[in-house]
Write a protein that holds these residues in place. Sequence first.
Motif, mmCIF file in Angstrom:
data_model
loop_
_atom_site.group_PDB
_atom_site.id
_atom_site.type_symbol
_atom_site.label_atom_id
_atom_site.label_comp_id
_atom_site.label_asym_id
_atom_site.label_seq_id
_atom_site.Cartn_x
_atom_site.Cartn_y
_atom_site.Cartn_z
ATOM 1 N N UNK A 85 38.155 42.905 37.821
ATOM 2 C CA UNK A 85 37.516 44.010 37.104
ATOM 3 C C UNK A 85 36.233 44.481 37.802
ATOM 4 N N UNK A 86 35.391 43.533 38.235
ATOM 5 C CA UNK A 86 34.148 43.922 38.911
ATOM 6 C C UNK A 86 34.441 44.584 40.247
ATOM 7 N N UNK A 87 35.452 44.090 40.961
ATOM 8 C CA UNK A 87 35.815 44.712 42.242
ATOM 9 C C UNK A 87 36.283 46.145 42.030
ATOM 10 N N UNK A 88 37.077 46.355 40.985
ATOM 11 C CA UNK A 88 37.555 47.712 40.709
ATOM 12 C C UNK A 88 36.409 48.640 40.328
ATOM 13 N N UNK A 89 35.541 48.170 39.435
ATOM 14 C CA UNK A 89 34.374 48.982 39.030
ATOM 15 C C UNK A 89 33.536 49.355 40.258
ATOM 16 N N UNK A 90 33.273 48.369 41.120
ATOM 17 C CA UNK A 90 32.446 48.597 42.308
ATOM 18 C C UNK A 90 33.116 49.566 43.263
ATOM 19 N N UNK A 91 34.426 49.414 43.457
ATOM 20 C CA UNK A 91 35.149 50.274 44.393
ATOM 21 C C UNK A 91 35.237 51.704 43.880
ATOM 22 N N UNK A 122 42.653 41.306 44.184
ATOM 23 C CA UNK A 122 43.908 41.424 44.927
ATOM 24 C C UNK A 122 43.934 40.484 46.127
ATOM 25 N N UNK A 123 42.772 40.160 46.704
ATOM 26 C CA UNK A 123 42.717 39.206 47.812
ATOM 27 C C UNK A 123 43.049 37.789 47.330
ATOM 28 N N UNK A 124 42.628 37.448 46.101
ATOM 29 C CA UNK A 124 42.842 36.102 45.568
ATOM 30 C C UNK A 124 44.264 35.888 45.050
ATOM 31 N N UNK A 125 44.909 36.945 44.624
ATOM 32 C CA UNK A 125 46.205 36.838 43.949
ATOM 33 C C UNK A 125 47.343 37.077 44.938
ATOM 34 N N UNK A 145 31.938 41.976 44.111
ATOM 35 C CA UNK A 145 31.206 43.095 44.723
ATOM 36 C C UNK A 145 31.227 42.959 46.234
ATOM 37 N N UNK A 146 30.965 41.743 46.736
ATOM 38 C CA UNK A 146 31.001 41.513 48.189
ATOM 39 C C UNK A 146 32.393 41.804 48.751
ATOM 40 N N UNK A 147 33.420 41.404 48.015
ATOM 41 C CA UNK A 147 34.785 41.631 48.484
ATOM 42 C C UNK A 147 35.098 43.123 48.567
ATOM 43 N N UNK A 148 34.620 43.889 47.603
ATOM 44 C CA UNK A 148 34.823 45.343 47.648
ATOM 45 C C UNK A 148 34.177 45.953 48.882
ATOM 46 N N UNK A 149 33.014 45.415 49.252
ATOM 47 C CA UNK A 149 32.266 45.970 50.386
ATOM 48 C C UNK A 149 32.901 45.661 51.729
ATOM 49 N N UNK A 150 33.777 44.656 51.804
ATOM 50 C CA UNK A 150 34.400 44.324 53.088
ATOM 51 C C UNK A 150 35.886 44.696 53.121
ATOM 52 N N UNK A 151 36.371 45.391 52.106
ATOM 53 C CA UNK A 151 37.786 45.760 52.044
ATOM 54 C C UNK A 151 38.004 47.087 52.779
ATOM 55 N N UNK A 152 38.787 47.094 53.878
ATOM 56 C CA UNK A 152 39.020 48.347 54.625
ATOM 57 C C UNK A 152 39.647 49.449 53.767
ATOM 58 N N UNK A 153 40.478 49.065 52.789
ATOM 59 C CA UNK A 153 41.085 50.075 51.921
ATOM 60 C C UNK A 153 40.003 50.900 51.210
ATOM 61 N N UNK A 154 38.970 50.221 50.736
ATOM 62 C CA UNK A 154 37.893 50.907 50.019
ATOM 63 C C UNK A 154 37.181 51.900 50.932
#
Length: 497
Positions: A401-407, A487-490, A270-279
């Motif tokens: 999955x959680x990042x995608x749901x959040x985004x 996507x940041x981890x992979x 969730x935190x990663x989604x909130x700091x991703x410029x793409x989102x």
Amino acid sequence: MEDSKDIQVGIITDLDEGEVFLRQHGFTNEDLQRLLDDTARNKALVRKVDLVLLPLLAGTYMLQYIDKSALAYSAVFDLLPSTNMSSEQYSWLASIFYFAYLVAEYPWMFLAQKTKMAKVVSGNIIAWGAMLMITAACTSFTGMAICRFLLGAFEAPITNCFMMIVGMWYTRSDQPFRAGIFYSCNGLGAMLGGLLTFGIGQIDTIAVWRAIYLILGGITVLWGVIMLILLPDDILSAKRFTLEEKALLVGRGRLARTGILNHQIKWYQIREALIDPQVWILFLFMLLNETINGGIASFGKLIIKGLTGDALTTVALGIPFGAFQLLWVLSGTFIASRVPNCRTIVMFMYLIPTIIGVSILWKLPHDTQKIGVLFGYYIVGAYVCSLVLALQMPASNLGGYTKRITSVALVFLAYCAGNIIGPHAFLAEEAPIYQTGCKVMLACCSAQAALAVCLRLLLIRRNKLRNAAVAAEPAGEGEEELGDLTDFENPRFRYVL
């Protein structure tokens, strides 16, 4: 045996559930590759998924559009005098619906991830159909506002869940056109809704607007029951697919490196989604897109009524708008599916007809150039193709999955906010041209075009950096597919453009 024990004691929380399924049923990487290499089997499976899912998604989306538009159809007939509503109160009814979306959207998505997505979707369809029928009993703005809010709350999870369903069942190359198929049913809904309303408009036993709500609500409740019976919750529990078919679907999902399913809420994602410029680029793009939509959806029929002055003629002349929207969405998403890395280009290009159409609505005389004004109104809907691609981007272009749901939820928040803002740019004293609304729509389209370019440049840069990093230090083959990684981890994740 050890792997099975590990899964039982908790490693399941770190793995995508598709990977757990493969381990539990003994599918090796070699087995998956054999299945993936069988072209005929893959094509047959995609056709089967299309037959199982797309009619259900498309039918729901068509009904959702018709039901959501019941307010606009009712306004053309006798809603406003029957409930003693002003034009300003009517604008607020359009916005209240999306305030409910804002409130209800993320809780529904949270529940859908933790439980069974199909049951959440089906239950909400039945509930919003019932709410439509209850709306027919309203006699004031207050009653309409309450029903409209609850209707929005029950419709809130549909688009998000459908985007996640498409992201789960299809490869990234297949996703845009499949999302386009069900979303284009907005256009089909506009056509069928117009025809249905035209027929209902002949009723003289009760108020036409009440008949609209009762009939549409009853149809939706029946459809919700069908969805409850037929829509699968996910790949792994779907009853109409064999073990090998499920394994192949998981293997096809592996190719995107986005994961299939994970019921665990992971806060770091969730935190990663909130700091991703793409989102946030997608968030702003959606906000601007739906500011246009909020105005056109609520006031498009009233613009036409300004040309004709007759309610039934207005409904009939609104039908081609749906046909044009069908054309825009299907053509744009087909191109995005068939031509690699052109999604952001299509998002940009399909804003151009909207800019032309709005300019026609604004500058062409409405009293002497009625056919030209109608044509301008019909081509305005091209922006919807850009909307579909932007909505699909988080589900297909982010890992975890959680990042995608959040985004998806964040982008849909912008969807709601834009639809709240849009109707208020259309000022009653400017009817039927609504000059301020036209200026706002042109500004939104221009800003969207700039954001589409920025998004493309960002994703190109990310892919170049990843290609350079992998070339310098190759990662372990296949390791990244085992976990529910973002996507940041992979390091092997690549963004679609």
